[in-house]
Design a protein around this motif. Structure first.
Motif, short mmCIF file in Angstrom:
data_model
loop_
_atom_site.label_atom_id
_atom_site.label_comp_id
_atom_site.label_asym_id
_atom_site.label_seq_id
_atom_site.Cartn_x
_atom_site.Cartn_y
_atom_site.Cartn_z
N CYS A 222 0.85 -1.19 0.00
CA CYS A 222 0.00 0.00 0.00
C CYS A 222 0.89 1.24 0.00
CB CYS A 222 -0.95 0.02 1.20
SG CYS A 222 -0.14 0.03 2.82
N ASP A 223 0.32 2.35 -0.44
CA ASP A 223 1.03 3.63 -0.38
C ASP A 223 0.01 4.76 -0.46
OD1 ASP A 223 3.25 5.21 -0.01
OD2 ASP A 223 3.77 5.29 -2.13
N TRP A 224 0.43 5.93 0.04
CA TRP A 224 -0.42 7.12 0.08
C TRP A 224 0.27 8.19 -0.75
CZ3 TRP A 224 -4.18 7.07 4.46
CH2 TRP A 224 -5.17 8.06 4.30
N ALA A 225 -0.45 8.76 -1.72
CA ALA A 225 0.14 9.71 -2.66
C ALA A 225 0.37 11.07 -2.03
CB ALA A 225 -0.74 9.84 -3.90
N PRO A 226 1.29 11.86 -2.59
CA PRO A 226 1.58 13.19 -2.05
C PRO A 226 0.42 14.18 -2.13
CG PRO A 226 3.40 12.43 -3.42
CD PRO A 226 2.27 11.47 -3.62
N ASP A 227 -0.61 13.91 -2.96
CA ASP A 227 -1.73 14.84 -3.02
C ASP A 227 -2.61 14.76 -1.78
OD1 ASP A 227 -3.12 12.49 -3.39
OD2 ASP A 227 -3.80 12.94 -5.41
N GLY A 228 -2.45 13.73 -0.96
CA GLY A 228 -3.17 13.61 0.30
C GLY A 228 -4.44 12.80 0.25
N TRP A 229 -4.94 12.48 -0.95
CA TRP A 229 -6.20 11.73 -1.00
C TRP A 229 -6.15 10.47 -1.87
CZ3 TRP A 229 -6.44 16.98 -2.83
CH2 TRP A 229 -6.37 17.11 -4.23
N THR A 230 -5.12 10.27 -2.67
CA THR A 230 -5.03 9.09 -3.51
C THR A 230 -4.26 7.98 -2.79
OG1 THR A 230 -5.02 10.50 -5.48
CG2 THR A 230 -4.35 8.21 -5.76
N ILE A 231 -4.85 6.80 -2.73
CA ILE A 231 -4.27 5.65 -2.02
C ILE A 231 -4.26 4.46 -2.97
CG2 ILE A 231 -4.53 4.10 -0.04
CD1 ILE A 231 -6.17 6.40 1.25
N ALA A 232 -3.21 3.66 -2.91
CA ALA A 232 -3.11 2.43 -3.70
C ALA A 232 -2.90 1.25 -2.78
CB ALA A 232 -1.95 2.54 -4.70
N THR A 233 -3.59 0.15 -3.07
CA THR A 233 -3.41 -1.09 -2.32
C THR A 233 -3.23 -2.24 -3.30
OG1 THR A 233 -5.83 -1.42 -2.19
CG2 THR A 233 -4.76 -0.32 -0.33
N GLY A 234 -2.33 -3.17 -2.97
CA GLY A 234 -2.06 -4.31 -3.83
C GLY A 234 -2.23 -5.61 -3.07
N ASN A 235 -3.01 -6.53 -3.64
CA ASN A 235 -3.33 -7.79 -2.97
C ASN A 235 -2.97 -8.98 -3.84
OD1 ASN A 235 -4.69 -5.75 -1.45
ND2 ASN A 235 -6.00 -7.32 -0.55
N GLN A 236 -3.08 -10.17 -3.26
CA GLN A 236 -2.72 -11.39 -3.96
C GLN A 236 -3.74 -11.79 -5.03
OE1 GLN A 236 -0.01 -14.03 -0.96
NE2 GLN A 236 -2.21 -14.14 -0.62
N LYS A 238 -4.16 -10.37 -7.70
CA LYS A 238 -3.62 -9.79 -8.93
C LYS A 238 -4.31 -8.48 -9.29
CE LYS A 238 -2.44 -12.11 -12.49
NZ LYS A 238 -2.45 -12.98 -13.68
N SER A 239 -4.65 -7.69 -8.27
CA SER A 239 -5.28 -6.41 -8.54
C SER A 239 -4.66 -5.31 -7.69
CB SER A 239 -6.79 -6.46 -8.30
OG SER A 239 -7.08 -6.45 -6.92
N ILE A 240 -4.65 -4.11 -8.25
CA ILE A 240 -4.29 -2.89 -7.54
C ILE A 240 -5.54 -2.02 -7.51
CG2 ILE A 240 -2.80 -0.85 -7.48
CD1 ILE A 240 -0.87 -2.43 -9.34
N ARG A 241 -5.95 -1.61 -6.33
CA ARG A 241 -7.13 -0.75 -6.21
C ARG A 241 -6.69 0.65 -5.80
NH1 ARG A 241 -12.54 -2.66 -6.08
NH2 ARG A 241 -12.59 -4.85 -6.71
N ILE A 242 -7.29 1.64 -6.45
CA ILE A 242 -7.03 3.05 -6.18
C ILE A 242 -8.23 3.61 -5.43
CG2 ILE A 242 -6.37 5.26 -7.16
CD1 ILE A 242 -4.36 2.98 -7.66
N TRP A 243 -7.97 4.26 -4.30
CA TRP A 243 -9.03 4.80 -3.44
C TRP A 243 -8.88 6.32 -3.34
CZ3 TRP A 243 -12.11 0.74 -1.78
CH2 TRP A 243 -11.52 -0.54 -1.79
N ASP A 244 -10.01 7.00 -3.09
CA ASP A 244 -10.03 8.44 -2.91
C ASP A 244 -10.46 8.75 -1.48
OD1 ASP A 244 -10.54 11.20 -2.92
OD2 ASP A 244 -11.13 11.17 -5.03
#
Length: 395
Positions: A222-236, A238-244
């Motif tokens: 997982c990681d949190w973007a510098p803009d403060g609201w974009t988040i990425a999560t990676g799971n087994q 085989k998907s990456i989900r982007i959250w706001d």
């Protein structure tokens, strides 16, 4: 979980086009001494700077490589090779902090300070399954002291003040935590682990504020973007989900990986140019995803199990560690699209997926806002020089 990564037409996962060109090859330092001790934990490379890459060695040491010269030296050593197994390496401000776990005795924390290769050890937990899966080092929101956040296999999350070696938070959850990331304002934290759900917690207390659904298997990145609201999560799965963070209801995008689940996620730093999401799969594939639209990417195919990736040199370079015993080593990529933002209109905006997005390249609307931000790693003069270099290169 069985068949969680199998494709189904009903899934929202999208396989992105591979036609972008953000980075090109710079160098490869072959290293046959890289030691990968856990098939799931792939953050054993720490970058304190572009000239300081740390990785665990087969000889019971942690080594420091300077990719610009190829020089290698011992950064930390244990008394015997069997004393400890390194599960995570993290570096900040030139002083890397290491997390080590012995297989048969109580887990401990090992820190290297100043220039001595000797390790300082402190017991973090007495639990037999207290393996540390992830460490994030950051400055405290209320002071300038460095704090390490430990996500452990014993279901615990702990924060340690690195100036005093005192534990400031010790909170247990319902399952093992595999990765955490702090928001830029240091108020929230995203957590993934042995659950399909993603947790959003209060950073200082660990209180769960949101539980996000959508993944089909356990999470490891997982990681949190510098803009403060974009988040990425990676799971087994085989998907990456982007959250706001402004609307937790649904994920913004669901990206399908090429071969396997993602083990490392990194957003490009503020001031580095076009916003990107670096996603390293378990082996062979490094993805550089357009973090503006999430509809295209560049893919680098490498050989071997990937043991870690990181942006360095203010986001102008990527360092990746391959643990293949014959052809592994430290791969360095150099950015080749810097200065491109000067050819785009920052004032133009478009509405997409229930959120406003700037058409510009960096995490803030204009270059002046980028360089004036406290978290920026570049100056306006540097950006102008990069743009001039791009013009010289292409014209």
């Amino acid at each position: 979980m069985a068949n969680s990564d199998a494709w189904d037409p009903s899934f929202p996962d999208k396989l992105l086009r591979r036609h972008e060109n953000y980075f090109r090859f710079r160098s490869m330092d072959l290293r046959t001494d890289v030691r990968l001790l856990h098939f799931q934990l792939r953050n054993i490379m720490g970058c304190a700077s572009r000239t300081a890459v740390y990785y665990p060695c087969v000889y019971g040491t942690v080594r420091r490589l300077d990719p610009t010269t190829g020089h290698v030296k011992t950064a930390m050593r244990f008394e015997t090779e069997n004393d400890a197994s390194v599960s995570h390496v993290s570096g900040r401000g030139g002083h890397p902090h290491y997390r080590q776990f012995p297989w048969n005795i109580s887990p401990t924390v090992a820190l290297r300070r100043k220039m001595s290769p000797a390790a300082m050890t402190e017991t973090l937990t007495d639990h037999a399954s207290g393996i540390t899966n992830h460490v994030q080092v950051n400055l405290s929101r209320r002071s300038s002291t460095p704090v390490a956040a430990f996500a452990s296999n014993d279901y615990g999350f702990r924060m340690v003040d690195l100036t005093t070696n005192k534990t400031t938070l010790d909170k247990m959850y319902d399952y093992a935590l595999n990765c955490t990331a702090l928001s830029p304002d240091k108020r929230l934290r995203v957590m993934v682990g042995d659950s399909q759900n993603v947790l959003i917690t209060e950073a200082e207390t660990g209180e769960i504020l949101q539980s996000l659904e959508g993944h089909r298997d356990y999470g490891f990145a997982c990681d949190w973007a510098p803009d403060g609201w974009t988040i990425a999560t990676g799971n087994q799965d085989k998907s990456i989900r982007i959250w706001d963070a402004r609307n937790w209801k649904n994920s913004v995008a669901v990206i399908r990986t090429e071969m396997a689940g993602v083990r490392s996620l990194r957003f490009s730093p503020l001031g580095s140019g076009k916003r990107l999401l670096l996603a390293a799969e378990e082996a062979d594939v490094i993805n550089m995803i357009d973090a503006q639209t999430f509809d295209s990417k560049q893919t680098i195919d490498v050989f071997g199990e990937l043991a870690g990736v990181a942006f360095t040199n203010a986001g102008q370079e990527i360092v990746a560690l391959s643990s293949d015993p014959v052809r592994g080593g430290v791969l360095c990529l150099k950015r080749c699209d810097f200065g491109a933002e000067d050819y785009h209109n920052y004032s133009h905006r478009r509405y997409s997926r229930d959120r406003w997005r700037t058409q510009g390249y960096d995490w803030l609307p204009t270059p002046h806002q980028v360089v004036d931000h406290a978290g920026s790693e570049v100056t306006l003069t540097q950006k102008h020089r990069q743009a001039a270099m791009a013009e010289d290169w292409f014209f």
